[in-house]
Scaffold this active site. Structure first.
Site, PDB file in Angstrom:
ATOM      1  N   CYS A   1       3.353   2.639   8.113  1.00  0.00           N
ATOM      2  CA  CYS A   1       3.738   1.164   7.902  1.00  0.00           C
ATOM      3  C   CYS A   1       2.831   0.626   8.619  1.00  0.00           C
ATOM      4  O   CYS A   1       2.887  -0.584   9.341  1.00  0.00           O
ATOM      5  CB  CYS A   1       5.439   1.813   8.315  1.00  0.00           C
ATOM      6  SG  CYS A   1       6.538   2.073   7.146  1.00  0.00           S
TER       7      CYS A   1
ATOM      8  N   ASN B   1      -0.160   0.589   1.014  1.00  0.00           N
ATOM      9  CA  ASN B   1       0.452   1.436   1.091  1.00  0.00           C
ATOM     10  C   ASN B   1       1.955   1.070   1.252  1.00  0.00           C
ATOM     11  O   ASN B   1       2.893   0.486   2.023  1.00  0.00           O
ATOM     12  CB  ASN B   1       0.981   1.400   3.379  1.00  0.00           C
ATOM     13  CG  ASN B   1       2.350   2.820   3.626  1.00  0.00           C
ATOM     14  OD1 ASN B   1       1.866   4.121   3.195  1.00  0.00           O
ATOM     15  ND2 ASN B   1       3.153   2.244   4.246  1.00  0.00           N
ATOM     16  N   GLU B   2       2.962   2.187   0.568  1.00  0.00           N
ATOM     17  CA  GLU B   2       3.987   1.513   0.116  1.00  0.00           C
ATOM     18  C   GLU B   2       4.665   0.142  -0.014  1.00  0.00           C
ATOM     19  O   GLU B   2       5.557  -0.166  -0.576  1.00  0.00           O
ATOM     20  CB  GLU B   2       4.894   2.552   1.387  1.00  0.00           C
ATOM     21  CG  GLU B   2       6.330   3.849   1.161  1.00  0.00           C
ATOM     22  CD  GLU B   2       6.707   4.318   2.035  1.00  0.00           C
ATOM     23  OE1 GLU B   2       7.412   3.648   2.381  1.00  0.00           O
ATOM     24  OE2 GLU B   2       7.479   5.108   2.212  1.00  0.00           O
TER      25      GLU B   2
END
Length: 652
Positions: free
Chosen positions: A240, A371-372
């Site tokens: 994150c 990311n994600e």
């Protein structure tokens, strides 16, 4: 006729017995195992970087935290007059290092600054500590003394700094202080005395026993934990923090290289992203930056896998995006990163790498974009990144996100988009209860063999639930992960990379659990989950072999999960068997077209299902080694309750 039926029933009996064996065909279809199969995912969460693997002992060393006195107290507090200590914000002159401390003392003044470190400083008797001071002396007459204190506020080391003559510019000096005693709750005291005025921009303290003795480097014991896993790759810097909870706080690799005063700190997304574990003083100093990450990969033999921001902040927070027509700088940052890692020293960023002491290429071949992230907004931005990177660096393998879970609709959307685009690598994340991992060991058995490769980028079995503060690293979760990992290994033609997450956690300063390695300021311990990762990584093998029970892969039909592979260089068969049940199980393993030629070397991780390791009892759950006799064609083994067993045996 009687003899005919007798022979028939004997054959049937032997056939039935063989059906209860685990059958391995060494000349059957082999699947090559990628050397990157088992790797590491590093993110600065749970104090993994500052206060963790980055060995800096001073918190807020440059007074650049939002509250510039965070980590610092004045001494003696009841005698310090207003105006002796003054923080100046020079953001217009240097946004990367905006604040410094001015100390103005009059004749007879003896004052000081005390730093508490990250929950105390761990100091070892007999070890030298390097203190670096970056300062600008405005007038002559200031004298400095340095003290290391223990938890009883008694000095256990001291020295003085003889300042250089003023030049009107910033200067830097380093001295070493040898500790006369050991403490885990130490402090640093800087005493200013005499008369005069001095600007202090950085006060830094490092142990001299860093990884490979590098000044300003990494904690050797924590890096050794990584090296002992023999990882095939290292994904960095997250997670994150790549996105930030707003784009201004995203990870920008160019801000993390070069002199420390050129590395612009930001507040971590983990400072307030977990309501139950608020950490308002969680900053990213970027002392551990991209040059250090690449160097770490080289040190531990891991392929580098950096992740770049794709113009989107964390979609759990504001879901802020950069307009498409303003995305070019983000794309250029990605292209420049590849040049920094691989470029010839004649290129702009290759020359920058060489100037930092590494003229040789870092041989980057993997790059993650986002990311994600998920949804049409990600798909649109990803297409632009992919086109630009592939045009300039067609050899680069790009890792693409699918969100944070396979159990949400956006996963199916992203998976469909990426397969249509013939993406290189699809990143899948799994945080679920132990039972899910047992039930999904066959997940990749039916994936398209001609489709994109899979990166199991984040996974960890949860003892309670995802995001729960009650999650623990017990044996039950570790064995569930081991069972799932047998499915990954069996499908090594589809899954080419996998990494547990998160990697590190400070025992008192964490935001997320479970984690692979727990540490305090002086020690660390490995979890049973760590030992599962280690047993798989050290016994990766070069190719998988079919291992069948009643004609099917061993995936829980008889309460066991198992795989087989071969180490061609060593001439060894490697078996991994997981028994997550409460009773011992006896297993017989039969070779169809080879024979055992030596005893099997056995490593077993077992114990009580709810057991955990701790700082006080770090080896409650750890692998034990033994040897096991073999027959020419058969190997018999008793699997302990709640166990992972790994065997290596010579075959011919």
């Amino acid at each position: 006729m009687r003899y005919y039926f007798t022979g028939f029933f004997c054959l049937m009996f032997l056939w039935a017995m063989s059906q209860d064996n685990y059958i391995i065909q060494t000349k059957g279809k082999k699947v090559v195992i990628s050397p990157t199969l088992w790797g590491l995912f590093f993110e600065d969460i749970n104090r993994a970087a500052d206060g963790g693997i980055y060995a800096e002992m001073v918190k807020n060393r440059s007074f650049d935290y939002p509250k510039p006195m965070t980590g610092w107290t004045t001494w003696p507090s009841n005698r310090v007059r207003d105006g002796i200590f003054l923080v100046t914000n020079q953001i217009a002159d240097n946004a990367a290092d905006p604040k410094y401390m001015t100390v103005a003392i009059q004749p007879g003044d003896t004052v000081g600054l005390i730093n508490e470190g990250f929950g105390g400083m761990a100091i070892k008797k007999g070890l030298a500590y390097a203190l670096t001071l970056r300062y600008r002396q405005l007038t002559n007459g200031v004298h400095l003394r340095i003290f290391l204190f223990n938890s009883q506020n008694r000095p256990i080391g001291h020295d003085a700094i003889t300042l250089l003559p003023p030049t009107g510019d910033w200067q830097e000096q380093t001295i070493t202080i040898t500790a006369g005693d050991t403490t885990t709750k130490g402090k640093l005291l800087i005493i200013f005395e005499g008369a005069g005025k001095i600007d202090v921009d950085r006060i830094s303290l490092f142990p001299t026993d860093t990884w490979r003795g590098r000044p300003g480097g990494l904690r050797a014991d924590l890096v050794q934990r990584l090296a002992d896993l023999h990882p095939g790759f290292l994904r960095f810097p997250g997670g994150c923090i790549v996105e930030g909870n707003q784009l201004i706080h995203r990870y920008q690799w160019k801000h993390t290289i070069g002199p420390l005063q050129a590395r612009e700190p930001v507040q971590s997304i983990w400072a307030d992203d977990v309501p139950e574990r608020q950490t308002p003083d969680y900053m990213e100093s970027f002392g551990l930056g991209f040059m250090e990450y690449f160097q770490l990969c080289e040190d531990i033999g891991a392929a580098p896998l950096p992740i770049v921001n794709c113009g989107m902040s964390c979609q759990f927070d504001a879901a802020e995006v950069t307009p498409i027509n303003e995305l070019e700088p983000y794309i250029h940052d990605a292209l420049d990163l590849v040049e920094f890692a691989n470029g010839d020293v004649e290129t702009t960023w290759g020359a920058r790498r060489a100037a930092l002491g590494h003229p040789a290429s870092f041989h980057l071949t993997l790059l993650g974009v986002g990311n994600e992230n998920w949804g049409p907004q990600y798909a649109e931005r990803l297409a632009l990144f992919t086109r630009a990177i592939k045009e300039k660096y067609p050899y680069m393998q790009l890792v693409n996100a699918t969100g944070y879970s396979p159990n949400i609709p956006v996963f199916k959307y992203m998976d469909s988009v990426l397969r249509t685009r013939h993406a290189d690598v699809i990143d899948e994340h799994f945080y679920n209860k132990s039972e899910w991992f047992l039930q999904n060991a066959t997940r990749y058995d039916h994936y398209d063999r001609g489709g994109p490769k899979i990166f199991v980028g984040e996974y960890a079995a949860q003892s309670d639930r995802i995001g729960s503060m009650k999650n623990v690293n017990n044996l039950k979760t570790a064995l569930a992960e081991a069972a799932f990992m047998t499915g990954i290994e069996r499908n090594a033609d589809v899954v080419t990379m996998a990494s547990y997450a998160p990697l590190f956690a400070h025992v008192t300063d964490w935001q997320w659990t479970p984690d692979l390695v727990w540490f305090d300021n002086a020690r660390s311990y490995a979890t049973p989950n760590y030992y599962v990762q280690q047993l798989f990584s050290l016994n990766r093998g070069s190719a998988t072999l079919p291992m069948l029970f009643q004609g099917q892969p061993v995936c829980g039909q008889d309460s066991s999960w198992a795989t087989a592979c071969v180490d061609s260089a060593a001439g060894e068969l490697i078996l991994k068997l997981v028994n997550p049940s409460a009773k011992a199980e006896s297993r017989s393993i039969e070779l169809k077209d080879a024979r055992f030629i030596d005893k099997a070397k056995v490593s077993t991780l077992s114990g009580y299902v709810d057991e955990v390791n701790s700082m006080e009892k770090p080896a409650t759950l750890a692998p034990l080694s033994a040897e096991l006799p073999t027959e020419a064609k058969r190997l018999k083994i008793d699997l302990a309750p709640y166990s992972l067993t790994v065997m290596r045996v010579k075959i011919k």
